[in-house]
Structures are given as C-alpha cells and as structure tokens.
Design an enzyme around this catalytic site. Structure first.
Site, short mmCIF file in Angstrom:
data_model
loop_
_atom_site.label_atom_id
_atom_site.label_comp_id
_atom_site.label_asym_id
_atom_site.label_seq_id
_atom_site.Cartn_x
_atom_site.Cartn_y
_atom_site.Cartn_z
CD GLU A 190 -3.21 -0.64 0.19
OE1 GLU A 190 -3.12 0.43 -0.45
OE2 GLU A 190 -4.19 -1.40 0.10
CG HIS A 253 -7.58 -1.54 -3.95
ND1 HIS A 253 -6.36 -0.93 -4.14
CD2 HIS A 253 -7.70 -1.70 -2.60
CE1 HIS A 253 -5.78 -0.72 -2.98
NE2 HIS A 253 -6.57 -1.18 -2.03
#
Length: 366
Positions: A190, A253
């Site tokens: 991330e 994502h």
C-alpha cells in the site's frame, strides 16, 4: 520474522492532520506514543475491539495507558474472518449486553480488518459512537486513515460499510516489531500504491534504498508511512466520500479485491492481492496510455522484495470478471479501473472486456 531495528532517538513523533467536511482530526505517528490517547475519562465506558493475536501480544501494553474506567474487550477472529456479518452482529450484541451506551468510546486495536470492523460497529451502534483507531500493522497506515469502515459480503469485499471518521489515529510503531514477513510485505504494497499514484520521485528513492524488506529500519519505515498518510490525507480532504479523486486510492484494487473474494478472504493477503492488481493496472496503462516507466526494473524490484506478482494459475477470467463487475467502482455492470497516464497521474477508466481478458492470461502463472 523481519527484524525491524529500534527507532533512532532523534526521530520525533509526526502529527498529520486529516481535514474533511465531516471532521478534522490528527494522526500521530511514532514509537511509544500511546500516551497520545487522551480524553478517555470523558466517556462512561470503553469498548476495545481487537483480535486473538493482539490479545496475547500487545493488549496488556495498551491497557497500561488507559484510565481507570469501566472497560470491556471484544476478541474477534484474526484477519479477514473478523469482517463478517456474524462477527459484526456478535460485537453489537456484546456491546448491548455490557451496557455500552451513547457516552461510550470504542477503541479499534489491530490491523486493517479490526479497524474496518470496529469502525463499522462505531458507525452503526446506537446510530454512532466515537472511536479511535490504534493500528498495529503497516497495512493499516492506509485503512485506518480516511474513515472508510466496512465488513465483507460473500459476493464482494467491503460491500457493507460507511464513511465514518475516527476521533484520532494513534500509530505506535512499537507494535510493528512482531509482524511476520508476509504482513510487512502486505502493508508495504500500500505504500508503493500511494507513491505510484502521487509521488514517483519518492518511489524512485525507496527503489534505490530498499533492496530487501529484511533490512528495513524503523526510521525508514516511519518515513515511508508518513509520506503514504500525507498522500491519503490530501486526497481525502478533497473528496471524503469518493465521488471523484478518492477512487484513485483504489489503484490495483479492482482485480485485487476480486482475487481476494474468489480465493476466500484471508487466503491471499490484501497487500499481495493489490500488488498483483497494480501490475495488471500498469500493464493496461502501458497498452492504453503508453505509460512510460521502468516497468522491467519495477518488476525486478518487487520480486527482490518477495512479491509474487503473477495472477495465480487455475483461475478463469470469466469468474474474476463477474466479481470485478460487482466492484463498488463499476458502472453499468462494467468494471472501472484506476490507470496511470503517467506515474503520479491516475485516471478513472472503463476498459474493453477483451483487453482485460488478454491481459489477464498474459500475466497469469503458467
């Protein structure tokens, strides 16, 4: 387990302000900073929501910093198993049975899954209780900031949730020393995501500095986490409820969430799924926008950090495509992706199904 070196004494605590339409609050980042959990004596009761691992590893450390008021502790399952409707309902029932009222405070003590669960409980219990995020993983530098809270549905990740900001975030890095290699790798993905969409110069810096996550120092880690939180804070301040540019934070994502759901929540760590999704999105960006980047160098770098970036074998595109169509960003049953026109310049885009299929099989394990 990766050996994160003790923090240097000259590294000061960072305070990062999160400013949104609904609330302004601070993220405190540093080591041994639980004393920043303030104002709890103003509440009638505390409800700590944590998991089985944290109960054994760090719960006593947190409790030493809490005031002498009535405190109840709900122990959820580890990982994504915490984010089910059954656990959510059980947590609500626990709060009711313990007399948690509107003058109570919830503490989310754990990684991303606990933060999502506890935040959703806080958003919905008696129409909303205040809560504090106390993240214990690298991954949670993303999930604990910005007010997205949710539980999973069998048909999709984070399909049941709300936008609900915490009172504050206390990111005490002392807890990161017990993370496994895989947890560190999942969280670091991330960090990489934030830099790809917003700060390619910082990305180049860490590609030059970090050759192995085993050598990651606490000072380096805090620097990376601070930059990731700053990037997210800037985006959330402009678009709190994801009507526009906040969707950029979902880079990687669309495929990542579909893989998580397909393989069963928890079987593929979130960050590893997102890394696979980012490589997929970079490939699509090169094809559609002629993205210029050192693609092969980037692939070699993430491989050296231990990432498996290819789509797992024996997964059929049609199954994943059906899940991508159910993604929250989809429009008219068409998957919507975050791509890069340039490094640091994301764009929201629908993509032809045939190109998605071809790219999927090109990047799949043989």
């Amino acid at each position: 387990m990766t050996n994160i070196e003790p923090i240097q004494k000259d590294f000061k605590m960072n305070t990062i302000n999160i400013s949104t339409k609904s609330k302004n609050y601070n993220v405190y980042l540093g080591e041994n900073i639980l004393s920043k959990v303030e104002g709890l004596t103003n509440y009638s009761k505390l409800l700590i929501i944590t998991n089985e691992d944290l109960k054994e590893l760090h719960l006593d450390t947190l409790k030493k910093h809490l005031p002498n008021i009535e405190t109840h502790i709900y122990i959820a399952p580890n990982g994504e198993s915490a984010k089910t409707s059954e656990v959510y309902n059980d947590c609500i029932s626990f709060g009711i049975n313990k007399g948690i009222d509107r003058k109570s405070m919830i503490l989310a003590f754990g990684g991303g899954s606990i933060g999502d669960l506890a935040g959703f409980v806080a958003a919905t219990y008696m129409r909303g209780l205040p809560f504090i995020q106390i993240p214990t993983t690298i991954l949670a530098h993303d999930s604990a900031v910005g007010g997205k809270v949710a539980i999973n549905h069998p048909l999709g990740k984070n399909m049941v949730g709300a936008f609900y900001q915490p009172e504050q975030v206390i990111f005490d890095t002392q807890f990161l020393s017990t993370l496994s290699d895989r947890e560190i790798r999942s969280g670091f993905a991330e960090v990489v995501k934030h830099l790809l969409i917003a700060d390619p110069h910082f990305l180049q810096k860490i590609m030059n500095e970090i050759r192995s996550l085993d050598d990651l120092t606490n000072n380096q880690l805090q620097s990376f986490l601070k930059r990731g939180i700053e990037i997210k804070a800037n985006i959330v301040s402009m678009d709190e409820t994801e009507n526009d540019i906040r969707a950029h934070l979902n880079f990687g994502h669309t495929l990542g969430h579909a893989l998580e759901a397909h393989l069963g929540y928890g079987n593929l760590p979130h960050g590893e799924a997102v890394m696979i999704g980012m490589i997929y999105a970079l490939h699509l960006s090169k094809h559609i926008h002629h993205l210029e980047m050192p693609y092969e160098k980037f692939i070699h770098w993430i491989e050296s950090l231990g990432y498996q970036w290819r789509i797992p074998k024996n997964i059929h595109f049609d199954s994943i495509f059906e899940r991508m169509k159910k993604d929250k960003k989809s429009s008219g049953h068409t998957p919507v992706f975050i791509l890069l026109k340039e490094l640091g310049k994301p764009v929201i885009q629908k993509i032809d199904q045939q190109l998605l299929r071809e790219s999927f099989y090109l990047l799949q394990e043989s």
